[in-house]
Design a protein around this motif. Sequence first.
Motif, PDB file in Angstrom:
ATOM      1  N   THR A  24       0.990  -1.077  -0.228  1.00 33.67           N
ATOM      2  CA  THR A  24       0.070   0.131  -0.009  1.00 33.67           C
ATOM      3  C   THR A  24       0.978   1.186  -0.026  1.00 33.67           C
ATOM      4  OG1 THR A  24      -1.689  -1.172   1.222  1.00 33.67           O
ATOM      5  CG2 THR A  24      -1.808   1.043   1.340  1.00 33.67           C
ATOM      6  N   GLN A  25       0.396   2.105  -0.831  1.00 33.21           N
ATOM      7  CA  GLN A  25       1.436   3.510  -1.045  1.00 33.21           C
ATOM      8  C   GLN A  25       0.939   4.205   0.210  1.00 33.21           C
ATOM      9  OE1 GLN A  25       0.450   4.857  -4.693  1.00 33.21           O
ATOM     10  NE2 GLN A  25       1.714   3.379  -5.730  1.00 33.21           N
ATOM     11  N   GLY A  26       1.981   5.233   0.593  1.00 30.91           N
ATOM     12  CA  GLY A  26       1.811   6.102   1.658  1.00 30.91           C
ATOM     13  C   GLY A  26       1.903   5.700   2.896  1.00 30.91           C
ATOM     14  N   ASP A  27       2.450   6.604   3.929  1.00 28.76           N
ATOM     15  CA  ASP A  27       2.812   6.050   5.227  1.00 28.76           C
ATOM     16  C   ASP A  27       1.642   6.000   6.003  1.00 28.76           C
ATOM     17  OD1 ASP A  27       5.415   6.139   4.839  1.00 28.76           O
ATOM     18  OD2 ASP A  27       5.785   7.914   5.489  1.00 28.76           O
ATOM     19  N   VAL A  28       0.619   6.747   5.937  1.00 28.03           N
ATOM     20  CA  VAL A  28      -0.770   6.595   6.589  1.00 28.03           C
ATOM     21  C   VAL A  28      -1.799   6.041   5.694  1.00 28.03           C
ATOM     22  CG1 VAL A  28      -2.448   8.163   7.952  1.00 28.03           C
ATOM     23  CG2 VAL A  28      -0.100   8.661   8.033  1.00 28.03           C
ATOM     24  N   VAL A  29      -2.552   5.051   6.158  1.00 31.42           N
ATOM     25  CA  VAL A  29      -3.674   4.428   5.581  1.00 31.42           C
ATOM     26  C   VAL A  29      -4.691   4.583   6.484  1.00 31.42           C
ATOM     27  CG1 VAL A  29      -4.159   2.352   4.390  1.00 31.42           C
ATOM     28  CG2 VAL A  29      -1.911   2.972   4.321  1.00 31.42           C
ATOM     29  N   ARG A  30      -5.913   5.256   6.048  1.00 32.51           N
ATOM     30  CA  ARG A  30      -7.194   5.432   6.615  1.00 32.51           C
ATOM     31  C   ARG A  30      -7.038   5.572   8.153  1.00 32.51           C
ATOM     32  NH1 ARG A  30     -12.148   2.281   4.700  1.00 32.51           N
ATOM     33  NH2 ARG A  30     -11.931   2.389   2.569  1.00 32.51           N
ATOM     34  N   ARG A  31      -6.211   6.855   8.296  1.00 30.59           N
ATOM     35  CA  ARG A  31      -5.943   7.650   9.527  1.00 30.59           C
ATOM     36  C   ARG A  31      -5.119   6.694  10.606  1.00 30.59           C
ATOM     37  NH1 ARG A  31     -12.154   8.794  10.479  1.00 30.59           N
ATOM     38  NH2 ARG A  31     -12.584   8.985   8.737  1.00 30.59           N
TER      39      ARG A  31
END
Length: 84
Positions: A24-31
């Motif tokens: 999954t891309q990004g450091d934060v996923v769904r808060r």
Amino acid sequence: MVRYLPIFIALALMVYCIVDVAQTQGDVVRRAPRWLWLTVIVVVPIVGPICWLVLGRPTRNSGGSGGTTPPRYPDDDPDFLRRL
């Protein structure tokens, strides 16, 4: 053999969710940060992966570019085809 089936299913679900979180891309996923999702998946064997699949997994339309995604292949890119 049948009594080991739930263990194999839980292990396969955990491995699938760990790989899915890692890709999954990004450091934060769904808060929640990715490291927190990984911790929940590993520490809480059955409930953690189910929570990731239901609550944590990003949707297809949650891209940061307003819903438009870049073409995946050169044949889908009109700019690339114009330069040929």
